[in-house]
Structure formats: structure tokens, C-alpha cells
Design a protein around this motif. Sequence first.
Motif, PDB file in Angstrom:
ATOM      1  N   ALA A  97      39.601  38.262  36.503  1.00 21.71           N
ATOM      2  CA  ALA A  97      38.564  39.222  36.121  1.00 21.71           C
ATOM      3  C   ALA A  97      38.593  40.374  37.117  1.00 21.71           C
ATOM      4  N   VAL A  98      38.380  41.578  36.606  1.00 25.27           N
ATOM      5  CA  VAL A  98      38.382  42.790  37.422  1.00 25.27           C
ATOM      6  C   VAL A  98      37.060  43.514  37.195  1.00 25.27           C
ATOM      7  N   VAL A  99      36.522  44.100  38.269  1.00 27.61           N
ATOM      8  CA  VAL A  99      35.297  44.881  38.160  1.00 27.61           C
ATOM      9  C   VAL A  99      35.432  46.126  39.026  1.00 27.61           C
ATOM     10  N   GLY A 147      32.377  36.321  44.363  1.00 28.88           N
ATOM     11  CA  GLY A 147      33.783  36.003  44.598  1.00 28.88           C
ATOM     12  C   GLY A 147      34.759  37.138  44.386  1.00 28.88           C
ATOM     13  N   TYR A 148      34.294  38.295  43.958  1.00 22.56           N
ATOM     14  CA  TYR A 148      35.184  39.438  43.761  1.00 22.56           C
ATOM     15  C   TYR A 148      35.564  40.029  45.116  1.00 22.56           C
ATOM     16  N   SER A 149      36.803  40.527  45.225  1.00 23.12           N
ATOM     17  CA  SER A 149      37.207  41.184  46.465  1.00 23.12           C
ATOM     18  C   SER A 149      38.207  42.302  46.180  1.00 23.12           C
ATOM     19  N   HIS A 150      38.117  43.330  47.005  1.00 21.49           N
ATOM     20  CA  HIS A 150      39.091  44.413  46.884  1.00 21.49           C
ATOM     21  C   HIS A 150      40.463  43.938  47.351  1.00 21.49           C
ATOM     22  N   ALA A 151      40.498  43.055  48.334  1.00 18.20           N
ATOM     23  CA  ALA A 151      41.783  42.538  48.825  1.00 18.20           C
ATOM     24  C   ALA A 151      42.585  41.927  47.679  1.00 18.20           C
ATOM     25  N   ARG A 152      41.904  41.284  46.729  1.00 18.92           N
ATOM     26  CA  ARG A 152      42.595  40.673  45.590  1.00 18.92           C
ATOM     27  C   ARG A 152      43.054  41.730  44.579  1.00 18.92           C
ATOM     28  N   ALA A 153      42.441  42.915  44.596  1.00 16.03           N
ATOM     29  CA  ALA A 153      42.755  43.956  43.609  1.00 16.03           C
ATOM     30  C   ALA A 153      43.581  45.105  44.161  1.00 16.03           C
ATOM     31  N   GLU A 154      43.783  45.166  45.478  1.00 23.38           N
ATOM     32  CA  GLU A 154      44.379  46.368  46.067  1.00 23.38           C
ATOM     33  C   GLU A 154      45.823  46.617  45.672  1.00 23.38           C
ATOM     34  N   GLU A 183      37.994  51.177  46.872  1.00 22.95           N
ATOM     35  CA  GLU A 183      37.326  50.000  47.443  1.00 22.95           C
ATOM     36  C   GLU A 183      36.452  49.308  46.402  1.00 22.95           C
ATOM     37  N   ALA A 184      35.997  50.062  45.398  1.00 23.36           N
ATOM     38  CA  ALA A 184      35.122  49.494  44.371  1.00 23.36           C
ATOM     39  C   ALA A 184      35.885  48.640  43.351  1.00 23.36           C
ATOM     40  N   LEU A 185      37.209  48.773  43.296  1.00 23.44           N
ATOM     41  CA  LEU A 185      38.001  47.951  42.380  1.00 23.44           C
ATOM     42  C   LEU A 185      38.195  46.585  43.027  1.00 23.44           C
ATOM     43  N   GLN A 186      37.682  45.557  42.350  1.00 28.36           N
ATOM     44  CA  GLN A 186      37.704  44.206  42.896  1.00 28.36           C
ATOM     45  C   GLN A 186      38.178  43.231  41.831  1.00 28.36           C
ATOM     46  N   ALA A 187      38.721  42.111  42.274  1.00 33.08           N
ATOM     47  CA  ALA A 187      39.209  41.100  41.339  1.00 33.08           C
ATOM     48  C   ALA A 187      38.770  39.718  41.794  1.00 33.08           C
ATOM     49  N   LEU A 188      38.774  38.803  40.840  1.00 35.72           N
ATOM     50  CA  LEU A 188      38.433  37.406  41.043  1.00 35.72           C
ATOM     51  C   LEU A 188      39.404  36.592  40.200  1.00 35.72           C
ATOM     52  N   THR A 189      39.954  35.523  40.763  1.00 34.22           N
ATOM     53  CA  THR A 189      40.855  34.664  39.987  1.00 34.22           C
ATOM     54  C   THR A 189      40.316  33.246  39.933  1.00 34.22           C
ATOM     55  N   TRP A 190      40.654  32.583  38.828  1.00 30.89           N
ATOM     56  CA  TRP A 190      40.303  31.179  38.644  1.00 30.89           C
ATOM     57  C   TRP A 190      41.560  30.340  38.471  1.00 30.89           C
ATOM     58  N   ASP A 241      46.196  30.751  38.173  1.00 30.29           N
ATOM     59  CA  ASP A 241      47.447  31.473  38.373  1.00 30.29           C
ATOM     60  C   ASP A 241      47.377  32.821  37.657  1.00 30.29           C
ATOM     61  N   ALA A 242      47.328  33.900  38.433  1.00 28.80           N
ATOM     62  CA  ALA A 242      47.211  35.243  37.870  1.00 28.80           C
ATOM     63  C   ALA A 242      48.097  36.184  38.676  1.00 28.80           C
ATOM     64  N   PRO A 243      48.533  37.279  38.055  1.00 22.30           N
ATOM     65  CA  PRO A 243      49.380  38.238  38.771  1.00 22.30           C
ATOM     66  C   PRO A 243      48.682  38.800  40.003  1.00 22.30           C
ATOM     67  N   GLU A 244      49.482  39.076  41.019  1.00 24.84           N
ATOM     68  CA  GLU A 244      48.979  39.682  42.256  1.00 24.84           C
ATOM     69  C   GLU A 244      49.048  41.199  42.186  1.00 24.84           C
ATOM     70  N   ALA A 245      49.930  41.722  41.313  1.00 22.47           N
ATOM     71  CA  ALA A 245      50.155  43.164  41.226  1.00 22.47           C
ATOM     72  C   ALA A 245      50.531  43.510  39.791  1.00 22.47           C
ATOM     73  N   GLY A 246      50.581  44.793  39.516  1.00 23.62           N
ATOM     74  CA  GLY A 246      50.911  45.290  38.183  1.00 23.62           C
ATOM     75  C   GLY A 246      49.976  46.425  37.829  1.00 23.62           C
ATOM     76  N   ARG A 247      50.186  46.990  36.666  1.00 23.88           N
ATOM     77  CA  ARG A 247      49.353  48.102  36.198  1.00 23.88           C
ATOM     78  C   ARG A 247      48.224  47.560  35.333  1.00 23.88           C
ATOM     79  N   LEU A 248      46.982  47.932  35.652  1.00 20.32           N
ATOM     80  CA  LEU A 248      45.826  47.521  34.856  1.00 20.32           C
ATOM     81  C   LEU A 248      45.703  48.427  33.646  1.00 20.32           C
TER      82      LEU A 248
END
Length: 169
Positions: free
Chosen positions: A112-114, A125-132, A141-148, A150-157
Motif C-alpha cells: 500500500a502507498v500513501v 506502519g507506513y514509511s518513506h524509507a520503504r517508498a523512496e 517525504e510524504a510518499l510512504q509505503a507499507l508491505t504485508w 513480498d512486494a517490489p522494492e523499486a519501480g515506477r508507480l
Amino acid sequence: MSMMSIRAATPRDREAIRLVEEHAFGQQAEAGLVDALVTGGDAVTELVAEEDGQVVGHILFSRLFVQSGGKNFAAVALAPLAVEPSFHGSGIGGALIREAHIRLRDAGETLAVVLGDPAYYSRFGYSHARAEKFESEYQSEALQALTWGDAPEAGRLVYASAFGSALAA
């Protein structure tokens, strides 16, 4: 004593949802985004909070894709979250987020991304470190992600087309 309840949004809730969005944000853009996401078939999870039979909160997660290595990985975007101003600080927003997360995990979603206030969304549980490492026109800094899982670490949203239309309006 009244009791707040959370349930899936229904077509009967459209007008009440529109009013909550307009009151919470003080404008019509978010309400228009919700309408466009729902009518475009991009809504994945949509919940409302009710207090004494009145819709006082709303959350929507829409389909998002992460493009990486020529593949599309399905994920979800939290946008928007709205609570009637008279109910701010009562825990309704947090309750909506927690319930939506349970439903999303149970449905097999893993990412999930917010785009929002890091101080608020980090509580869930959202963090920018997971979305950077994601490429996005919203990268900040406002872009944050949360994983539950196996999810990609990078790529184009790649957000639903309604996001581009809402921003252009």
C-alpha cells in the motif's frame, strides 16, 4: 451512548461520502477523485464510518501498479481518507485505516502507498524509507509505503487515471 461502526461503502452512501470529503478538505477535488475512482472501476476497498446512522468518515484504496522489469505488480493507493471536522481527533481515521488494512491483507494485497503526513501515517506502519526507491511524480517525504508480504522494492508507480484527471482539474 452512540457507537461508531465501520462497514463497506454502498451506492446509497455516494452523497454522504461526497459531503464528508468536501467538509474534510474544504473543497470538491477529493470528492471528485472518489467519484472518478469508483465509476472508473479502480476502487479496491472503500469503507465508511457511521455514528448514529450518519456517515462521518470515509477511506478509499484504489488500484495502483508498480512497473518493474517489464511487469506490472498490483498494489493499492490510500487516497483519500476523510473524517467530518467535528469528529477529528476521535480515532475514526485510525479505525478506518486499521480495518481497511485487515481487509486488504485478507484479500492478498501486499503493498500500500500513501501520499500524506509522515507523522500521522507512520503510526500505521507506513514509511518513506520503504517508498523512496519508487519512481513517482509524487516522490517526496510524504510518499510512504507499507508491505504485508513480498512486494517490489523499486519501480515506477502507476496510479489510476483518475489521479491525473483530478490533479488537472
